[in-house]
Structure formats: structure tokens, C-alpha cells
Design a protein around this motif. Structure first.
Motif, PDB file in Angstrom:
ATOM      1  N   ASP A   1       0.825  -1.209   0.000  1.00 51.01           N
ATOM      2  CA  ASP A   1       0.000   0.000   0.000  1.00 51.01           C
ATOM      3  C   ASP A   1       0.860   1.261   0.000  1.00 51.01           C
ATOM      4  O   ASP A   1       0.564   2.233  -0.701  1.00 51.01           O
ATOM      5  CB  ASP A   1      -0.972   0.004   1.183  1.00 51.01           C
ATOM      6  CG  ASP A   1      -0.292  -0.344   2.499  1.00 51.01           C
ATOM      7  OD1 ASP A   1       0.938  -0.541   2.512  1.00 51.01           O
ATOM      8  OD2 ASP A   1      -1.004  -0.437   3.516  1.00 51.01           O
ATOM      9  N   THR A   2       1.955   1.241   0.759  1.00 53.12           N
ATOM     10  CA  THR A   2       2.845   2.401   0.794  1.00 53.12           C
ATOM     11  C   THR A   2       3.456   2.663  -0.575  1.00 53.12           C
ATOM     12  O   THR A   2       3.477   3.809  -1.055  1.00 53.12           O
ATOM     13  CB  THR A   2       3.966   2.184   1.827  1.00 53.12           C
ATOM     14  OG1 THR A   2       3.388   2.071   3.131  1.00 53.12           O
ATOM     15  CG2 THR A   2       4.951   3.339   1.814  1.00 53.12           C
ATOM     16  N   ILE A   3       3.930   1.612  -1.225  1.00 50.89           N
ATOM     17  CA  ILE A   3       4.572   1.773  -2.533  1.00 50.89           C
ATOM     18  C   ILE A   3       3.569   2.239  -3.586  1.00 50.89           C
ATOM     19  O   ILE A   3       3.813   3.211  -4.310  1.00 50.89           O
ATOM     20  CB  ILE A   3       5.231   0.449  -2.968  1.00 50.89           C
ATOM     21  CG1 ILE A   3       6.416   0.125  -2.068  1.00 50.89           C
ATOM     22  CG2 ILE A   3       5.683   0.524  -4.430  1.00 50.89           C
ATOM     23  CD1 ILE A   3       7.078  -1.195  -2.371  1.00 50.89           C
ATOM     24  N   LEU A   4       2.424   1.580  -3.656  1.00 48.89           N
ATOM     25  CA  LEU A   4       1.443   1.917  -4.681  1.00 48.89           C
ATOM     26  C   LEU A   4       0.893   3.332  -4.485  1.00 48.89           C
ATOM     27  O   LEU A   4       0.738   4.092  -5.444  1.00 48.89           O
ATOM     28  CB  LEU A   4       0.303   0.904  -4.668  1.00 48.89           C
ATOM     29  CG  LEU A   4       0.683  -0.520  -5.109  1.00 48.89           C
ATOM     30  CD1 LEU A   4      -0.496  -1.471  -4.917  1.00 48.89           C
ATOM     31  CD2 LEU A   4       1.126  -0.534  -6.566  1.00 48.89           C
ATOM     32  N   THR A   5       0.611   3.695  -3.230  1.00 52.15           N
ATOM     33  CA  THR A   5       0.050   5.019  -2.972  1.00 52.15           C
ATOM     34  C   THR A   5       1.076   6.114  -3.221  1.00 52.15           C
ATOM     35  O   THR A   5       0.756   7.153  -3.817  1.00 52.15           O
ATOM     36  CB  THR A   5      -0.465   5.114  -1.522  1.00 52.15           C
ATOM     37  OG1 THR A   5      -1.370   4.048  -1.270  1.00 52.15           O
ATOM     38  CG2 THR A   5      -1.178   6.440  -1.293  1.00 52.15           C
ATOM     39  N   SER A   6       2.312   5.918  -2.779  1.00 46.25           N
ATOM     40  CA  SER A   6       3.330   6.946  -2.975  1.00 46.25           C
ATOM     41  C   SER A   6       3.650   7.136  -4.454  1.00 46.25           C
ATOM     42  O   SER A   6       3.813   8.274  -4.922  1.00 46.25           O
ATOM     43  CB  SER A   6       4.596   6.596  -2.191  1.00 46.25           C
ATOM     44  OG  SER A   6       5.103   5.335  -2.588  1.00 46.25           O
ATOM     45  N   VAL A   7       3.713   6.043  -5.203  1.00 47.87           N
ATOM     46  CA  VAL A   7       3.948   6.159  -6.647  1.00 47.87           C
ATOM     47  C   VAL A   7       2.779   6.877  -7.324  1.00 47.87           C
ATOM     48  O   VAL A   7       2.976   7.738  -8.194  1.00 47.87           O
ATOM     49  CB  VAL A   7       4.161   4.769  -7.275  1.00 47.87           C
ATOM     50  CG1 VAL A   7       4.147   4.850  -8.797  1.00 47.87           C
ATOM     51  CG2 VAL A   7       5.478   4.169  -6.808  1.00 47.87           C
ATOM     52  N   THR A   8       1.563   6.555  -6.897  1.00 46.00           N
ATOM     53  CA  THR A   8       0.380   7.222  -7.455  1.00 46.00           C
ATOM     54  C   THR A   8       0.411   8.714  -7.184  1.00 46.00           C
ATOM     55  O   THR A   8       0.127   9.533  -8.069  1.00 46.00           O
ATOM     56  CB  THR A   8      -0.908   6.615  -6.869  1.00 46.00           C
ATOM     57  OG1 THR A   8      -0.954   5.216  -7.181  1.00 46.00           O
ATOM     58  CG2 THR A   8      -2.135   7.301  -7.443  1.00 46.00           C
ATOM     59  N   MET A   9       0.784   9.111  -5.965  1.00 43.46           N
ATOM     60  CA  MET A   9       0.866  10.534  -5.630  1.00 43.46           C
ATOM     61  C   MET A   9       1.952  11.225  -6.454  1.00 43.46           C
ATOM     62  O   MET A   9       1.783  12.369  -6.895  1.00 43.46           O
ATOM     63  CB  MET A   9       1.145  10.717  -4.137  1.00 43.46           C
ATOM     64  CG  MET A   9       0.020  10.290  -3.217  1.00 43.46           C
ATOM     65  SD  MET A   9      -1.521  11.223  -3.496  1.00 43.46           S
ATOM     66  CE  MET A   9      -2.465  10.027  -4.439  1.00 43.46           C
TER      67      MET A   9
END
Length: 272
Positions: A42-50
Motif C-alpha cells: 500500500d505504501t509503494i502503490l500510494t506513494s507512486v500514485t501521488m
């Protein structure tokens, strides 16, 4: 948690768990026994999305940029970029042209990740639960792995700036002889190691502590809102007040991380 009565404690603990891809290849909620090679999805996917959203928003501003009277979005982006550029120029005393892009990346990326705190956790958890995803921590900067990743990147930039400015020989000599002189080399070495290591750790823990603490308070307020009509009214009042407070905290934490990073880059080039 299926078949169990959810308590306020279990509710908060559940929302503070990351979606982890574990070393054994399974996907589950995070635990204290997760190994080094476990990945917080979740951290990786959300940070990349942001990060992609930041890039897209800036691309929109530049796609229709004009030299004359700018549009509203272009003008807004230009004001923000000029603000960050001015702060970087006033703080950094070297000659590198990379500092302003680094400052812009850090500030706006962290800002958008922090702003996810304004969205209640259940707004992510409930729809994802329908899809079979039972764990999702929405704020990447409330995960110490994300803040450490950012600060370690700054640490390697510090090394790059120091080596580029002083060379390997000059950097090594300064590391061993400053600040007490060559006869105190062991003490210089210990002091400089502590100084260099403490900078990225303090960067990471400051951002993580503020975001994680704020996340817990928000979750406590959501729990309060579920305790009858009185709890709903209290949760609404406290939630609004805490959100207003975080309107200042969220950009401030991004700004502090950016400014300290620039200061550290500038100090890395300075001779002691």
C-alpha cells in the motif's frame, strides 16, 4: 476479524496495518515479525500514485503555458514553484542546479502524500474490502519505511554533493580531521559518523512521528463518532478542529523536510 465483534482498539489496530507482501510470498496485514524483505504494497502503490499525480498536475500547467497572461492553474503552479525556488536559493549556498528540482520534488510529493490524511480511512477500507483487500494504510508518510526511504535518498545526495565539491581525498581528510584536528582522529571519526547518520534518521522520524500520531488521533475521532448521537456530534466537532489544525501541519511537515534537506546538502559542500 471475521466473526469477531470489532472493538475501538481492534478497529484502530486494523487500520494501522499495512498490506504486506511477505517473504514467504503471501499477501496479508503487517505484523511485528515481518522480515526485512517484506514489502508494504500500500505504501509503494500510494506513494507512486501521488508522484504520478504531481507530475500530471505540473504537466497540465506546462502543456498550455503562455508567456503572456497565464491561466489560473498556470499562475497557481508558478507561484508555488517560485516560492520553493526562492527558499532553495536563500538556503543553499553552492553552485549545483539540482537543488531546486530536488526541493520541488520533495515538497510537492510529500505534500500530496500527507494530504491523504484528510480522507477518512474507511473511504479507502470499505471499497477495498469489497474487492477482498482487507488491509490498507492510506497515508504513506505514516509508514516509517517511506520516510526512511526519502531520508536515505537525501543521505546519498549529501554524499554526492560532498564528494563532488571536495573530492574523495578532501572528503576523507575532513571526515577524519574535523573538527578537533588530526591528533583527535578517533574522536573526529565517531563524531562525524554520528552526525551523518543522525541527519537522515531525524528527517525520517520527524515526518513519520507527526503523520503517524495524527493518523491515530483521526482514528480515535472516527471511533468517537460511532458512539451514538452524542459521540457523533463530538466526533464531528473534534474531527473538524483536528482537520483545521492539520491544514497547517500537513504543508508545514513537507516544508520542514524540504528545508532541512536543502540545509544538509548545503552543509555537505561546506568546508569545516
Amino acid at each position: 476479524m471475521a466473526g469477531e465483534a470489532e472493538t475501538p482498539t481492534s478497529y484502530i489496530q486494523h487500520h494501522l496495518q499495512n498490506l504486506v507482501y511477505s517473504e514467504d510470498g503471501g499477501v496479508r496485514g503487517s505484523t511485528a515479525t515481518d522480515g526485512f524483505w517484506s514489502i508494504n504494497l500500500d505504501t509503494i502503490l500510494t506513494s507512486v500514485t501521488m508522484g504520478l499525480i504531481v507530475t500530471f498536475l505540473f504537466w497540465i500547467a506546462t502543456r498550455k503555458a503562455t508567456a503572456g497572461v497565464p491561466g489560473k492553474w498556470q499562475a497557481f503552479v508558478e507561484i508555488l514553484l517560485e516560492f520553493v525556488d526562492r527558499q532553495a536559493r536563500d538556503t543553499y549556498h553552492g553552485s549545483s542546479k539540482l537543488v531546486t528540482p530536488i526541493a520541488i520534488t520533495l515538497f510537492f510529493w510529500i505534500l500530496l502524500m500527507n494530504m491523504l490524511k484528510f480522507i477518512p480511512a474507511d473511504f479507502f477500507a470499505v471499497p477495498l474490502g469489497w474487492l477482498g483487500v482487507n488491509y490498507w494504510k492510506p497515508v504513506p508518510t505514516a509508514d516509517v519505511n517511506a520516510t526512511l526511504g526519502l531520508s536515505i535518498s537525501v543521505f546519498f545526495l549529501m554524499l554526492f554533493f560532498a564528494l563532488r565539491s571536495k573530492g574523495l581525498g578532501g572528503f576523507t581528510k575532513e571526515f577524519l580531521t574535523a573538527p578537533f584536528g588530526k591528533w583527535m582522529m578517533p574522536f573526529n571519526l565517531i563524531l562525524n559518523i554520528v552526525e551523518w547518520v543522525s541527519k537522515p534518521i531525524s528527517l525520517a522520524m520527524r515526518l513519520f512521528g507527526n503523520m503517524f500520531g495524527g493518523e491515530i488521533v483521526f482514528l480515535l475521532i472516527w471511533v468517537l463518532g460511532g458512539a451514538g448521537l452524542l459521540g457523533l456530534l463530538g466526533g464531528t466537532v473534534f474531527g473538524l478542529g483536528w482537520m483545521i489544525f492539520h491544514i497547517l501541519v500537513i504543508p508545514l511537515q513537507a516544508f520542514i523536510f524540504m528545508m532541512l534537506s536543502i540545509v544538509y546538502l548545503s552543509l555537505a559542500e561546506d568546508a569545516h
